[in-house]
Design a protein around this motif. Structure first.
Motif, PDB file in Angstrom:
ATOM      1  N   GLU A 615       0.818  -1.214   0.000  1.00 15.47           N
ATOM      2  CA  GLU A 615       0.000   0.000   0.000  1.00 15.47           C
ATOM      3  C   GLU A 615       0.854   1.269   0.000  1.00 15.47           C
ATOM      4  O   GLU A 615       0.476   2.281  -0.598  1.00 15.47           O
ATOM      5  CB  GLU A 615      -0.927   0.003   1.225  1.00 15.47           C
ATOM      6  N   ALA A 616       2.021   1.217   0.658  1.00 18.16           N
ATOM      7  CA  ALA A 616       2.911   2.377   0.692  1.00 18.16           C
ATOM      8  C   ALA A 616       3.810   2.444  -0.536  1.00 18.16           C
ATOM      9  O   ALA A 616       4.645   3.348  -0.645  1.00 18.16           O
ATOM     10  CB  ALA A 616       3.768   2.333   1.952  1.00 18.16           C
ATOM     11  N   GLY A 617       3.639   1.493  -1.451  1.00 15.64           N
ATOM     12  CA  GLY A 617       4.439   1.481  -2.671  1.00 15.64           C
ATOM     13  C   GLY A 617       5.843   0.950  -2.474  1.00 15.64           C
ATOM     14  O   GLY A 617       6.685   1.084  -3.365  1.00 15.64           O
ATOM     15  N   MET A 623       5.906  -9.045  -3.618  1.00 19.19           N
ATOM     16  CA  MET A 623       6.735  -8.833  -2.429  1.00 19.19           C
ATOM     17  C   MET A 623       8.196  -8.544  -2.752  1.00 19.19           C
ATOM     18  O   MET A 623       9.075  -8.720  -1.903  1.00 19.19           O
ATOM     19  CB  MET A 623       6.641 -10.030  -1.465  1.00 19.19           C
ATOM     20  N   LYS A 624       8.478  -8.077  -3.954  1.00 17.32           N
ATOM     21  CA  LYS A 624       9.824  -7.621  -4.267  1.00 17.32           C
ATOM     22  C   LYS A 624       9.986  -6.190  -3.763  1.00 17.32           C
ATOM     23  O   LYS A 624       9.037  -5.418  -3.713  1.00 17.32           O
ATOM     24  CB  LYS A 624      10.075  -7.668  -5.778  1.00 17.32           C
ATOM     25  N   LEU A 625      11.224  -5.854  -3.397  1.00 16.22           N
ATOM     26  CA  LEU A 625      11.499  -4.525  -2.875  1.00 16.22           C
ATOM     27  C   LEU A 625      11.445  -3.484  -3.991  1.00 16.22           C
ATOM     28  O   LEU A 625      12.037  -3.679  -5.056  1.00 16.22           O
ATOM     29  CB  LEU A 625      12.886  -4.485  -2.235  1.00 16.22           C
ATOM     30  N   ILE A 630      11.492   2.922  -1.227  1.00 19.28           N
ATOM     31  CA  ILE A 630      11.980   2.689   0.140  1.00 19.28           C
ATOM     32  C   ILE A 630      13.047   3.709   0.511  1.00 19.28           C
ATOM     33  O   ILE A 630      13.031   4.292   1.606  1.00 19.28           O
ATOM     34  CB  ILE A 630      12.522   1.260   0.280  1.00 19.28           C
ATOM     35  N   MET A 631      13.975   3.928  -0.404  1.00 23.31           N
ATOM     36  CA  MET A 631      15.050   4.886  -0.128  1.00 23.31           C
ATOM     37  C   MET A 631      14.500   6.297   0.063  1.00 23.31           C
ATOM     38  O   MET A 631      14.983   7.060   0.904  1.00 23.31           O
ATOM     39  CB  MET A 631      16.081   4.870  -1.266  1.00 23.31           C
ATOM     40  N   ALA A 632      13.463   6.636  -0.707  1.00 21.71           N
ATOM     41  CA  ALA A 632      12.852   7.960  -0.550  1.00 21.71           C
ATOM     42  C   ALA A 632      12.098   8.067   0.772  1.00 21.71           C
ATOM     43  O   ALA A 632      12.202   9.071   1.488  1.00 21.71           O
ATOM     44  CB  ALA A 632      11.916   8.243  -1.720  1.00 21.71           C
TER      45      ALA A 632
END
Length: 645
Positions: A615-617, A623-625, A630-632
């Motif tokens: 949901e947060a993208g 389920m891959k990163l 994530i870094m942002a």
């Protein structure tokens, strides 16, 4: 029956495979032909089994007499399946679906998904699968980009989501809802919704009036026609539509006969997302060999279903296997005493025997006797959780840590890793039951060519190569060269016996400020196997002096651990800050670092106060990163790792 223990080093080169495993040579084969041949060849055999609650079809067969809870299950013969798929096709034709049209399927894995997919193909249309967990922006993008006019939606919640974006989807004219809750879905999108049962009834009426209308469409489908427009997970940016022809998809099903994992009449358990190419190829294998497929996409039913249906073949993704491995270890630790000691002894003696087999050395008689005792007292009980009949587990979609693969081999459930990608219609390589090397993804499939580019990139050529990215000729030209080689973006190498070993994603390799290359996927998969209390770890360090990481806890596992160790609040934000949890995770980081070169070691880490989410993208539906997101989202935490301490 005991699962066979294969030799972890193979004895044949690819060209020495048995003569009956020749490359698939029918260039005109279509998925429609595969399905119709299977229906004609074994009409009275059972094709699919699923939970009764998922079935709105009043014409379904009676529940079976056996497995464990007969009232829970509905079975369909191949003839039943064919008749229902034809009714779906006839209903779609009535809705104006023409050859070449795109029919969307927004649903989890269930029997109706298979009927919708097959019915659409019987009309000459192509299916566009959508993940039910996809965020709204991706749903709208895919439906618009693919030009979907008719969509199968799982339930009223999905219908409401689509209705909220109706102004952005002018081409979506019909929605067929699979869960039949009268009035609920129709109220969300008046005039555009019908139930699956209504579509089946309309299709049966149409076939009664014109019995040949679907057969004519099905017979006109060619190998060059678009079979499915399948969108990639989109680890960077919006998903791209991968155009897969009937030739490519049918090849995947046909080649399954050469691998030997599953045979006619075998029980096959299918729970993986059918929106993913891995799930689709498993369906194709069932069509080709005539397996009995138990289908249930609810992972919460996994353990009870395995015990009930006792499959011979099971396909998994590494995360599930990692959780099983970690869960058994945690349960034994919690049990303590003699039970934990017996488990540790069994794994130790099994590990010694396994290491000897891997080295090609004989196992002494005393050790063989110890392994037999360990099997009777420990390993057989673990296998019973899988139904006690599993002959092979296939793993794909991501790398499987060597420690996890070894553990499954030790307990008598060998995991055969394969490798592929959506752009190759799924599988490109796989280990064979008679030819297996642990830690690799096996040989190329018959009919598939494999090469390693000078920079280490894996290249593929063969029947599975996509026709291209939908509406993106420049992106297509970037990955398929003039000689027909598909550039996978993965880094790999072939060993002395031509087994492929994948080492990382080309785009994810990074260099630290010291000039050393780091492969984050390798570090992340190793840690996932070591630590049973984390859901994900994300490695950072491009241009930095050292490697650091973000750690997302597995909420269920860490709360159970916290309860057993007398921690107060069991809320995840509190546990993430608890010094006891920090010490626990730090111990596993030390174990990880002991396996790495000095420049790869994780020097600092932060425990997140929540799990990463679709949901947060931050995760794809598989389920891959999504590293960029994530870094942002956590840039401030990552930067703090490199601030002066």
């Amino acid at each position: 029956m005991r699962a066979p223990r294969p030799n972890p080093t193979r004895h044949r080169r690819p060209e020495e495979e048995p003569a009956d495993l020749a490359p698939i040579s029918d260039p005109d084969l279509t998925v429609v032909t595969q399905i119709r041949r299977r229906i004609a060849a074994s009409p009275e055999r059972i094709a699919f089994r699923h939970r009764a609650a998922a079935d709105p079809d009043p014409h379904a067969a009676a529940p079976p007499a056996d497995p464990a809870d007969p009232a829970t299950w509905v079975e369909h013969t191949w003839a039943d399946f064919g008749a229902a798929a034809e009714a779906v096709a006839a209903g779609l034709i009535d809705l104006g679906v023409a050859p070449g049209d795109r029919v969307g399927i927004l649903s989890g894995t269930r029997y109706e998904w298979v009927l919708a997919d097959t019915g659409a193909m019987f009309t000459g249309a192509a299916t566009t699968p959508l993940y039910p967990t996809a965020i709204d922006a991706e749903l709208v993008h895919i439906l618009r980009d693919a030009g979907v006019g008719v969509l199968f939606a799982e339930d009223a919640d999905h219908v409401r989501t689509l209705a909220a974006h109706a102004d952005q989807l002018p081409g979506l004219r019909e929605i067929i809802v699979l869960d039949d809750r009268p009035g609920e879905a129709a109220a969300a999108a008046p005039g555009r919704v019908r139930t699956f049962a209504e579509l089946l009834a309309a299709g049966r009426a149409a076939l009664a009036a014109d019995p040949g209308r679907v057969a004519a469409r099905a017979e006109a489908v060619t190998a060059d026609d678009l079979c499915t427009l399948m969108y990639t997970s989109g680890t960077t940016g919006l998903p791209k539509g991968v155009r897969l022809s009937h030739r490519a998809v049918a090849y995947q099903g046909a080649v399954s006969t050469t691998i030997g994992f599953i045979h006619e009449g075998d029980s096959h358990y299918l729970w993986l997302p059918l929106t993913h190419s891995f799930g689709k190829v498993l369906l194709g294998a069932s069509y080709q060999v005539g397996a009995v497929t138990t289908i249930d996409g609810d992972v919460n039913h996994l353990a009870e279903n395995l015990a009930a249906v006792r499959p011979a073949f099971l396909a998994c993704v590494p995360r599930v296997l990692e959780k099983i491995h970690a869960g058994v270890g945690s349960a034994m630790d919690a049990a303590g005493g003699a039970k934990a000691a017996l488990y540790r002894w069994a794994v130790a003696v099994g590990g010694r025997a396994w290491a000897l087999r891997c080295a090609g050395e004989p196992v002494p008689a005393r050790l063989r006797a110890q392994v037999a005792l360990a099997d009777r007292l420990v390993f057989a009980k673990i296998r019973a959780r899988f139904g006690g009949n599993v002959q092979a587990i296939m793993s794909g979609a991501a790398p499987l840590a060597a420690e996890v693969a070894d553990w499954f081999a030790i307990i008598g459930l060998p995991v055969y890793e394969g490798y592929g990608m959506t752009e190759y219609a799924a599988a490109a390589t796989v280990n064979r039951m008679w030819a297996w090397r642990a830690g690799t993804v096996g040989w190329a499939l018959p009919g598939t060519e494999l090469a390693i580019a000078p920079d280490g990139e894996v290249l593929l050529r063969g029947p599975g190569v996509m026709d291209g990215y939908h509406g993106l000729p420049e992106a297509t030209a970037e990955v398929i060269d003039a000689d027909g080689w598909l550039h996978t973006g993965d880094i790999g190498r072939l060993d002395d016996r031509e087994f492929l070993r994948i080492t990382d994603r080309k785009k994810e390799l990074f260099k630290t400020s010291t000039g050393k290359y780091v492969a984050p996927t390798k570090i992340e998969s190793t840690f996932g196997a070591l630590c049973p209390f984390t859901a994900q770890i994300v490695v950072d360090g491009p241009g930095r002096k050292f490697v650091s990481a973000l750690v997302a806890l597995d909420e269920a596992a860490i709360r159970d651990w916290a309860a057993r160790h007398g921690l107060g609040s069991l809320e995840l934000p509190h546990l993430a800050k608890a010094p006891e949890v920090r010490e626990l995770i730090g111990g596993y980081v030390e174990q990880l670092n002991a396996t790495l070169s000095h420049w790869e070691r994780v020097r600092r880490f932060t425990i997140l106060d929540r799990e990463l989410s679709v949901e947060a993208g931050e995760l794809t539906p598989t389920m891959k990163l999504r590293r960029r997101t994530i870094m942002a989202n956590f840039r401030h935490l990552l930067d703090s790792h490199y601030a002066p301490h």
